[in-house]
Scaffold this motif. Structure first.
Motif, mmCIF file in Angstrom:
data_model
loop_
_atom_site.group_PDB
_atom_site.id
_atom_site.type_symbol
_atom_site.label_atom_id
_atom_site.label_comp_id
_atom_site.label_asym_id
_atom_site.label_seq_id
_atom_site.Cartn_x
_atom_site.Cartn_y
_atom_site.Cartn_z
ATOM 1 N N ARG A 112 0.834 -1.216 0.000
ATOM 2 C CA ARG A 112 0.000 0.000 0.000
ATOM 3 C C ARG A 112 0.860 1.253 0.000
ATOM 4 O O ARG A 112 0.656 2.180 -0.796
ATOM 5 C CB ARG A 112 -0.909 -0.004 1.226
ATOM 6 C CG ARG A 112 -1.606 1.326 1.501
ATOM 7 C CD ARG A 112 -2.121 1.405 2.927
ATOM 8 N NE ARG A 112 -2.778 2.668 3.195
ATOM 9 C CZ ARG A 112 -2.168 3.719 3.719
ATOM 10 N NH1 ARG A 112 -0.882 3.673 4.001
ATOM 11 N NH2 ARG A 112 -2.844 4.834 3.937
ATOM 12 N N ASP A 113 1.865 1.306 0.904
ATOM 13 C CA ASP A 113 2.702 2.497 1.031
ATOM 14 C C ASP A 113 3.558 2.711 -0.210
ATOM 15 O O ASP A 113 3.695 3.844 -0.690
ATOM 16 C CB ASP A 113 3.599 2.376 2.267
ATOM 17 C CG ASP A 113 2.808 2.443 3.566
ATOM 18 O OD1 ASP A 113 1.628 2.843 3.515
ATOM 19 O OD2 ASP A 113 3.355 2.084 4.624
ATOM 20 N N LEU A 114 4.141 1.621 -0.751
ATOM 21 C CA LEU A 114 4.971 1.751 -1.947
ATOM 22 C C LEU A 114 4.146 2.189 -3.156
ATOM 23 O O LEU A 114 4.596 3.011 -3.953
ATOM 24 C CB LEU A 114 5.660 0.422 -2.257
ATOM 25 C CG LEU A 114 6.879 0.055 -1.402
ATOM 26 C CD1 LEU A 114 7.388 -1.320 -1.799
ATOM 27 C CD2 LEU A 114 7.975 1.087 -1.549
ATOM 28 N N ALA A 115 2.943 1.638 -3.299
ATOM 29 C CA ALA A 115 2.069 2.019 -4.416
ATOM 30 C C ALA A 115 1.737 3.510 -4.352
ATOM 31 O O ALA A 115 1.740 4.210 -5.370
ATOM 32 C CB ALA A 115 0.799 1.177 -4.394
ATOM 33 N N LYS A 116 1.462 4.015 -3.141
ATOM 34 C CA LYS A 116 1.168 5.444 -2.976
ATOM 35 C C LYS A 116 2.382 6.289 -3.339
ATOM 36 O O LYS A 116 2.274 7.308 -4.021
ATOM 37 C CB LYS A 116 0.747 5.734 -1.535
ATOM 38 C CG LYS A 116 -0.716 5.456 -1.250
ATOM 39 C CD LYS A 116 -1.138 6.110 0.050
ATOM 40 C CE LYS A 116 -2.659 6.085 0.189
ATOM 41 N NZ LYS A 116 -3.112 6.848 1.369
ATOM 42 N N ASP A 117 3.574 5.866 -2.875
ATOM 43 C CA ASP A 117 4.797 6.627 -3.151
ATOM 44 C C ASP A 117 5.096 6.697 -4.644
ATOM 45 O O ASP A 117 5.571 7.720 -5.139
ATOM 46 C CB ASP A 117 5.996 5.978 -2.432
ATOM 47 C CG ASP A 117 5.916 6.146 -0.924
ATOM 48 O OD1 ASP A 117 5.119 6.989 -0.466
ATOM 49 O OD2 ASP A 117 6.634 5.420 -0.207
ATOM 50 N N LEU A 118 4.826 5.601 -5.369
ATOM 51 C CA LEU A 118 5.168 5.526 -6.794
ATOM 52 C C LEU A 118 4.026 5.951 -7.708
ATOM 53 O O LEU A 118 4.191 5.980 -8.931
ATOM 54 C CB LEU A 118 5.591 4.095 -7.143
ATOM 55 C CG LEU A 118 6.867 3.591 -6.455
ATOM 56 C CD1 LEU A 118 7.039 2.096 -6.685
ATOM 57 C CD2 LEU A 118 8.084 4.345 -6.958
ATOM 58 N N GLY A 119 2.857 6.255 -7.132
ATOM 59 C CA GLY A 119 1.708 6.655 -7.948
ATOM 60 C C GLY A 119 1.158 5.527 -8.796
ATOM 61 O O GLY A 119 0.659 5.755 -9.905
ATOM 62 N N LYS A 120 1.259 4.295 -8.305
ATOM 63 C CA LYS A 120 0.747 3.137 -9.037
ATOM 64 C C LYS A 120 -0.442 2.541 -8.289
ATOM 65 O O LYS A 120 -0.600 2.744 -7.086
ATOM 66 C CB LYS A 120 1.839 2.075 -9.189
ATOM 67 C CG LYS A 120 3.038 2.538 -10.007
ATOM 68 C CD LYS A 120 4.100 1.442 -10.114
ATOM 69 C CE LYS A 120 5.287 1.909 -10.939
ATOM 70 N NZ LYS A 120 6.337 0.878 -11.055
ATOM 71 N N GLU A 121 -1.269 1.822 -9.033
ATOM 72 C CA GLU A 121 -2.401 1.115 -8.426
ATOM 73 C C GLU A 121 -2.066 -0.376 -8.439
ATOM 74 O O GLU A 121 -1.959 -0.981 -9.502
ATOM 75 C CB GLU A 121 -3.692 1.403 -9.200
ATOM 76 C CG GLU A 121 -4.103 2.867 -9.149
ATOM 77 C CD GLU A 121 -5.398 3.130 -9.905
ATOM 78 O OE1 GLU A 121 -6.139 2.158 -10.167
ATOM 79 O OE2 GLU A 121 -5.648 4.296 -10.253
ATOM 80 N N ILE A 122 -1.903 -0.942 -7.255
ATOM 81 C CA ILE A 122 -1.410 -2.325 -7.151
ATOM 82 C C ILE A 122 -2.243 -3.104 -6.146
ATOM 83 O O ILE A 122 -2.534 -2.629 -5.051
ATOM 84 C CB ILE A 122 0.074 -2.343 -6.715
ATOM 85 C CG1 ILE A 122 0.934 -1.652 -7.774
ATOM 86 C CG2 ILE A 122 0.566 -3.768 -6.494
ATOM 87 C CD1 ILE A 122 2.364 -1.425 -7.364
ATOM 88 N N SER A 123 -2.634 -4.303 -6.539
ATOM 89 C CA SER A 123 -3.338 -5.225 -5.642
ATOM 90 C C SER A 123 -2.385 -6.358 -5.266
ATOM 91 O O SER A 123 -1.659 -6.874 -6.120
ATOM 92 C CB SER A 123 -4.571 -5.818 -6.328
ATOM 93 O OG SER A 123 -5.480 -4.793 -6.669
ATOM 94 N N LEU A 124 -2.401 -6.727 -3.997
ATOM 95 C CA LEU A 124 -1.597 -7.858 -3.525
ATOM 96 C C LEU A 124 -2.520 -9.041 -3.271
ATOM 97 O O LEU A 124 -3.462 -8.938 -2.483
ATOM 98 C CB LEU A 124 -0.843 -7.490 -2.249
ATOM 99 C CG LEU A 124 -0.031 -8.619 -1.594
ATOM 100 C CD1 LEU A 124 1.113 -9.060 -2.502
ATOM 101 C CD2 LEU A 124 0.509 -8.184 -0.238
ATOM 102 N N ILE A 125 -2.251 -10.154 -3.942
ATOM 103 C CA ILE A 125 -3.039 -11.380 -3.757
ATOM 104 C C ILE A 125 -2.156 -12.396 -3.042
ATOM 105 O O ILE A 125 -1.071 -12.747 -3.530
ATOM 106 C CB ILE A 125 -3.518 -11.947 -5.111
ATOM 107 C CG1 ILE A 125 -4.449 -10.933 -5.802
ATOM 108 C CG2 ILE A 125 -4.223 -13.280 -4.919
ATOM 109 C CD1 ILE A 125 -4.828 -11.318 -7.217
ATOM 110 N N MET A 126 -2.597 -12.856 -1.878
ATOM 111 C CA MET A 126 -1.823 -13.827 -1.098
ATOM 112 C C MET A 126 -2.583 -15.145 -1.004
ATOM 113 O O MET A 126 -3.772 -15.160 -0.732
ATOM 114 C CB MET A 126 -1.530 -13.282 0.301
ATOM 115 C CG MET A 126 -0.710 -12.004 0.311
ATOM 116 S SD MET A 126 -0.072 -11.548 1.946
ATOM 117 C CE MET A 126 -1.588 -11.365 2.877
ATOM 118 N N LYS A 127 -1.874 -16.242 -1.230
ATOM 119 C CA LYS A 127 -2.463 -17.576 -1.121
ATOM 120 C C LYS A 127 -1.498 -18.494 -0.367
ATOM 121 O O LYS A 127 -0.285 -18.327 -0.456
ATOM 122 C CB LYS A 127 -2.734 -18.168 -2.515
ATOM 123 C CG LYS A 127 -3.799 -17.436 -3.316
ATOM 124 C CD LYS A 127 -4.000 -18.093 -4.672
ATOM 125 C CE LYS A 127 -5.048 -17.352 -5.498
ATOM 126 N NZ LYS A 127 -5.183 -17.940 -6.858
ATOM 127 N N GLY A 128 -2.063 -19.462 0.326
ATOM 128 C CA GLY A 128 -1.245 -20.456 1.020
ATOM 129 C C GLY A 128 -0.622 -19.964 2.302
ATOM 130 O O GLY A 128 0.409 -20.478 2.742
#
Length: 676
Positions: free
Chosen positions: A374-390
């Motif tokens: 979340r913090d890195l996406a805000k800093d870089l102006g990107k929209e990123i979703s993190l999907i975690m499994k397992g």
């Protein structure tokens, strides 16, 4: 009443509450109107306030009290949940995490009063808005002479006085590392190592042992004695990356003058104090280190069913012990044989049960990443979703402790290098929102962790060009090099394809750290690259680092253990088929070129002078690569307990550790990864 006995429980429970708070805050960003999440944050703040008050941590209690008061207004409908309030709650979370870290390290909450954040919470409660003014610089970055006097005891003063009498310089140095520094202890080691070339370090806060074990926040203080000027020290330290600030105070005419007014020291007394100072400081640092270790014991939560199973197996051991004693009296050989077989089954089951107790879900590591993304996406102006499994995949506790930093590097790498800006993605026909997948799953005796992004992938031509520029490969080599070999260039120290250095990347300190750490854990890193579609980093790790299956072999008079998970097959190869190419031995094996390595040469052991036609070759693998290791004899497969060689022998090439065999002799464990 002494509350220190409850300190470990307080720290463990506080960490759990903060972990829940972090997850809920991330969910609230997507659904701010969800009242149940707000109620949960309120309950966590209320619980932490009560716990902190009971333990006497008043600054922590005050912060959580203000959080509780502000959240009450949102719960009652007097205030509407907004992005600014969520951002303020994230600031509160970071501050609370800092308090718990300080308490875990030192047993006290420190002098931080969180005055800026408390003021923001008060403004929210009284005015209904979050104040936007920039917070003043943290007090911790400013030196206070009175505080220095408290930190430097009389022994350090005596060393400084002796140095000044000999016309040397004495400095008080405070170094603050960058917040984004991933390997704090390694960076601190470089700083201290560089300083020791120019100075004599007479005092460290925290102790050198704590710094080496990464038991410090972002800053540490040193008192040094040197012939050099402070400008030379500052220049030396300024060349080291990932340092946020360096502050140097000359101690001459400062605290020394004040100390001399209070007490005159005779020359013979000064010499006596100076002679014992190093021993006294060493003892004090050791005592402080022991004290902190006692406070911060590692714990693992265990399911009660697993403990019941352990108890049952121990009961079985007691029964078989009694049975063996009876057999010894009767001298019945058949009964003894049966009892030993039964004992073997119990010890195997006991080993499995203990391993399960040590196993913890990898969720412990994964939970830190949603906030980071979340913090890195805000800093870089990107929209990123993190999907975690397992997340429920279980690995050994020692692996959990070590795997965090490599995963941080890979995820940061995917976000910064891999995933494009939203407008670039739209032009390429992709969705504006980028995706990073973090997946874990068991695979036999290994656990696999994958970090995958849907970005632009690795530009192979650019990697080759950078390799030529840095002198790692020649132009001719780049033409015949395949994609896998080119990607492996990324794991060289200092290698980066980015021309612009940012806070996040570009210094070339990422992937070489990942490779080194993973291989030190007995694992491998593989890369699956799809140009224009994304990159997948695959980490394969052993389930446990304590007990493994190994093949015991003889090389000359010595016995060695080769981990079974690195062995592809065992074969015999005729001496006549081995050829020399560029001074290396190779053989054509199943239509592929197989490098031949002689373990006797690699480990500098005298091999048996064997005139046999055929060599015994153990074929080992690392990812897609294979190599054949020549040994004298095969002893057999055995379950071994890995023992560390200690700090001084930890960097011996080709050796991963040692094990004690049944007859009491020691066999070294071969690190096959180092041969590739």
């Amino acid at each position: 009443m002494d509350m220190n006995q409850y300190l470990d429980i307080f720290i463990e429970e506080s960490k759990e509450h903060l972990q829940n708070m972090n997850q809920i805050l991330l969910q609230m960003e997507n659904d701010p109107e969800e009242i149940s999440k707000l109620n949960e944050i309120f309950r966590i703040a209320h619980t932490l306030k009560g716990m902190a008050s009971t333990m006497g941590f008043q600054n922590l209690a005050r912060l959580t009290h203000e959080m509780e008061s502000a959240l009450h207004l949102v719960r009652s409908g007097e205030l509407k949940m907004s992005t600014s309030i969520i951002d303020l709650l994230f600031l509160c979370f970071d501050e609370l995490e800092g308090y718990i870290g300080e308490i875990e390290s030192n047993g006290v909450e420190g002098e931080n009063t969180s005055s800026e954040i408390v003021k923001k919470l008060e403004d929210l409660r009284l005015k209904g808005t979050v104040s936007k003014e920039a917070p003043p610089k943290a007090e911790a970055k400013e030196f206070n002479q009175e505080k220095m006097n408290l930190q430097l005891d009389e022994y350090v003063h005596s060393v400084i006085k002796k140095a000044l009498q000999q016309e040397l310089n004495a400095y008080f140095i405070k170094i603050t590392l960058d917040k984004k520094c991933m390997l704090k202890s390694a960076r601190a080691y470089i700083i201290i190592n560089n300083l020791e070339k120019l100075t004599e370090i007479v005092h460290s806060n925290p102790s050198i042992e704590d710094i080496e074990d990464e038991r410090f926040d972002l800053s540490f203080e040193l008192v040094v004695v040197t012939k050099s000027d402070n400008s030379i020290l500052k220049k030396e330290l300024s060349n080291i990356p990932e340092i946020e600030s360096i502050e140097i105070i000359d101690l001459k005419g400062n605290i020394i003058v004040k100390e001399e007014k209070e007490r005159e020291i005779a020359p013979n007394e000064l010499l006596h104090e100076n002679s014992i100072v190093e021993q006294q400081l060493t003892n004090k640092a050791a005592d402080e280190s022991k004290g902190r270790k006692a406070k911060t014991g590692k714990t693992v939560r265990v399911d009660i069913d697993r403990l019941d199973n352990l108890m049952n197996l121990v009961s079985e051991l007691i029964i078989i012990k009694t049975r063996l004693e009876d057999i010894d009296d009767s001298g019945n050989g058949q009964s003894m044989h049966e009892a030993i077989e039964y004992l073997e089954r119990i010890t195997t089951s006991l080993h499995d049960a203990v391993m399960k107790v040590r196993m913890v879900p990898i969720e412990r590591v994964f939970n830190r990443f949603p906030r980071m993304v979340r913090d890195l996406a805000k800093d870089l102006g990107k929209e990123i979703s993190l999907i975690m499994k397992g997340e429920e995949t279980e690995v050994d506790r020692t692996v959990i402790d070590e795997i965090g930093d490599p995963l941080i590097h890979l995820i940061r790498n995917s976000i910064d290098h891999g995933i494009e800006e939203p407008d670039v993605r739209l032009v390429a026909g992709k969705s504006k929102n980028g995706t990073v997948k973090l997946i874990a799953y068991p695979d036999g005796n290994s656990v696999v962790i994958e970090v995958e992004d849907d970005g632009k992938g690795i530009d192979i031509d650019r990697v080759k060009a950078k390799g030529i520029e840095r002198g790692l490969i020649t132009q001719q080599q780049s033409l015949i090099m395949d994609d896998i070999e080119a990607i492996n260039l990324l794991f060289n120290p200092g290698f980066s394809t980015v021309n612009k250095i940012t806070d996040i990347s570009g210094r070339g300190v990422g992937l070489d750290v990942v490779k080194t750490k993973i291989e030190s854990l007995g694992g491998v890193v593989e890369v699956d690259n799809r140009r224009g579609e994304g990159t997948k980093f695959i980490i394969r790790l052993p389930l446990t680092l304590a007990i493994i299956q190994a093949l015991l072999v003889n090389v000359g008079p010595e016995k060695y253990a080769i981990p079974l998970n690195t062995i592809k097959e065992i074969t015999t190869i005729s001496q006549r088929t081995i050829r020399r190419v560029q001074n290396n031995e190779v053989v054509l094996y199943r239509n592929n070129t197989l490098p031949i390595l002689r373990l006797s040469s690699l480990l500098q052991v005298e091999a048996n002078q064997n005139e046999a036609e055929d060599y015994i070759v153990v074929i080992v693998k690392k990812g897609e690569k294979t190599a054949g290791i020549v040994v004298d004899h095969l002893i057999g497969q055995q379950e071994i307990v890995i023992k560390s060689l200690g700090k001084y022998l930890s960097n011996v090439k080709g050796i991963a550790g040692a094990t004690i065999l049944g007859n009491g002799s020691v066999a070294l464990i071969v690190d096959t990864n180092s041969f590739f």
